[in-house]
Every structure is written in structure tokens, then in C-alpha cells.
Design a protein around this motif. Sequence first.
Motif, PDB file in Angstrom:
ATOM      1  N   ALA A 140      34.977 -66.100  -3.387  1.00  0.00           N
ATOM      2  CA  ALA A 140      33.795 -65.621  -4.103  1.00  0.00           C
ATOM      3  C   ALA A 140      33.802 -66.106  -5.543  1.00  0.00           C
ATOM      4  O   ALA A 140      32.784 -66.594  -6.053  1.00  0.00           O
ATOM      5  N   LEU A 162      30.754 -68.755  -5.739  1.00  0.00           N
ATOM      6  CA  LEU A 162      29.507 -68.081  -6.056  1.00  0.00           C
ATOM      7  C   LEU A 162      29.082 -68.329  -7.502  1.00  0.00           C
ATOM      8  O   LEU A 162      29.924 -68.416  -8.394  1.00  0.00           O
ATOM      9  N   ALA A 165      25.417 -64.109  -8.623  1.00  0.00           N
ATOM     10  CA  ALA A 165      25.910 -63.486  -7.389  1.00  0.00           C
ATOM     11  C   ALA A 165      27.180 -62.682  -7.645  1.00  0.00           C
ATOM     12  O   ALA A 165      27.365 -61.600  -7.079  1.00  0.00           O
ATOM     13  N   ILE A 166      28.051 -63.216  -8.505  1.00  0.00           N
ATOM     14  CA  ILE A 166      29.261 -62.474  -8.875  1.00  0.00           C
ATOM     15  C   ILE A 166      28.874 -61.146  -9.519  1.00  0.00           C
ATOM     16  O   ILE A 166      29.503 -60.108  -9.270  1.00  0.00           O
ATOM     17  N   VAL A 217      27.884 -58.716  -6.681  1.00  0.00           N
ATOM     18  CA  VAL A 217      29.050 -58.301  -5.892  1.00  0.00           C
ATOM     19  C   VAL A 217      29.930 -57.354  -6.702  1.00  0.00           C
ATOM     20  O   VAL A 217      30.366 -56.301  -6.219  1.00  0.00           O
ATOM     21  N   ALA A 221      30.979 -53.343  -6.142  1.00  0.00           N
ATOM     22  CA  ALA A 221      32.378 -52.905  -6.072  1.00  0.00           C
ATOM     23  C   ALA A 221      32.707 -51.925  -7.190  1.00  0.00           C
ATOM     24  O   ALA A 221      33.349 -50.886  -6.970  1.00  0.00           O
TER      25      ALA A 221
END
Length: 278
Positions: free
Chosen positions: A21, A25, A29-30, A33, A37
Motif C-alpha cells: 500500500a 498507492l 488513497a493512503i 486507508v 485504520a
Amino acid sequence: MSALRQRVGTALVLAPLAVAAIVLLPTGAIALVAAAAFGMALWEWTRMIGMSSRFARAAALAAFAALLALLWWQRDTAVGWGAVVAGAAWWLLALVWLRHFSFAAAPTPENAAIKLAAGVVAIAPAWTALLHIHGSEPRGHLWTLFALLLVWAADTFAYFAGRQWGRAKLAPRISPGKTIAGAWGALAGTVLVAVVGGWLLGERGIALALLILVALITTVFSIVGDLFESLIKRQGNTKDSGSLFPGHGGLFDRLDSVFAALPVFAVGKAALDLMTGP
């Protein structure tokens, strides 16, 4: 040995996913994500600090999401960098809190509010720091991987050094399992990653020496982050933040050191770039 096998098995699944990732990415996008999380970690935090109302916990999570949206909008401004610097400074206050470990220990609404604020200040700046590191040029994704490898190596070396040589306790009234030998092991692992990783990233001479120093400071604060979660769990009589990962507990258990490390590393790397050039 069973617990060790669980830890290793979980790490073998999670680590490649995290590395893929980070490397593949884009920063946007990071951000999504990591927001998911980190939001789940905050949800676990609200349980650890004794918030029993699911409505109140959901409201806290909604406010946290709004804060991350604001920080995304302001990520390249003085506000964004101010959040990162404030996040790094927060861990100095957390260190003082560890020294006075009975502070806010009683299960009162006022203390829960203090701990909720502490959780947000620990998590939100780490998210912003992640975006700054990953979005930096050149090779921001590799610098992000480098920062996380520091934490992973420190955790791994601390675990095995503590098992092999751990006698004297690091903070027995907060986390009886952590040892001084483990802390030295963490620093040794940090130096190894910093030397090899820094060399591969093109750092040489004084720049590499300063990077090793930044890495060591980052690891010291990652230990503070780990101890701080241990303190909150001890006050709340909780063993793990959750049970999402076999042998690893919950998300906050996996990210406590990362939350402390990311803003400290981001500030240190920015200072290093100013001194030595990008």
C-alpha cells in the motif's frame, strides 16, 4: 511459543500488505486507508478510556472524521504543519504524564474527556504527518516505508532482546513486560535500519549521521507511545485494545508506537532537509 507463532503469522500477512500500500498507492488513497485504520483505533481508544455510550463514542468518531477532513484541506498550509509539530510536542507532555502515572486514573467523566482529547491529539497529527512524509518529493513513499521500518525493527529487536536479556524493568508500574534490555535492543535495531535504509536512499556523510540521530529520537518517542497506551490500558484494567489481530491485539495495539513516531520523524526529516538539502 504459541503466542510467538501467532505474532509471526499475523506479521507475515500484515507487513506485505502495508508495504504494498505504501509503495503503490498515491497519497490520496493512503489518506483514506489510514483515516479508516486510525478511526478504528480511536474507536478502540474510546472503549479503553471507559466511554460506555455507543452514541457518545460514535459522536467522537464523527468529530474526529471532520477534523481529518479539515487537516486534509489544510495539509500544505501552516495549519497542517502546525498540527504535525503540535503532535510531536504532545509526546513530550505524554512523557510527563508517564512520570505522574496516576493522573486522570479515576474512572470519571472528566478524566474520560481528558483521555479522549489525548487520543485525538495522538492520532490526528500522526495522520497528517503520514501525508506529509508520503507526499514529499522525491521518494516520499520510500521515506514513509523507512519511518515505519524504524518502528517495526524497534519492536522486533525489543521483543527478542527483552526475552534474551531482560531483567531490569523499564517502567514496572506501567508495563511490567517492558525491559531496559528491550529498549536497548530497539535502539540497536533502529541504527541498523537507519544505516542500511539511509544508505539505500542516498544519504551520505553528515546527512546519514543526522538521519541516524533523527531515527534514534523517533524510536525513543515510539517507546513513549507504546508506554502511554500501556498506561491507559492499565488504568482501565484492559489487556488489549481489541482482538482484531491474533497475537497482536487490536489496531491501537499495533499503531501506538506509529502514532508517536510519525510526527516526530516528519519534524526531524523536515529539519534535516533544511540543513542538508532535499
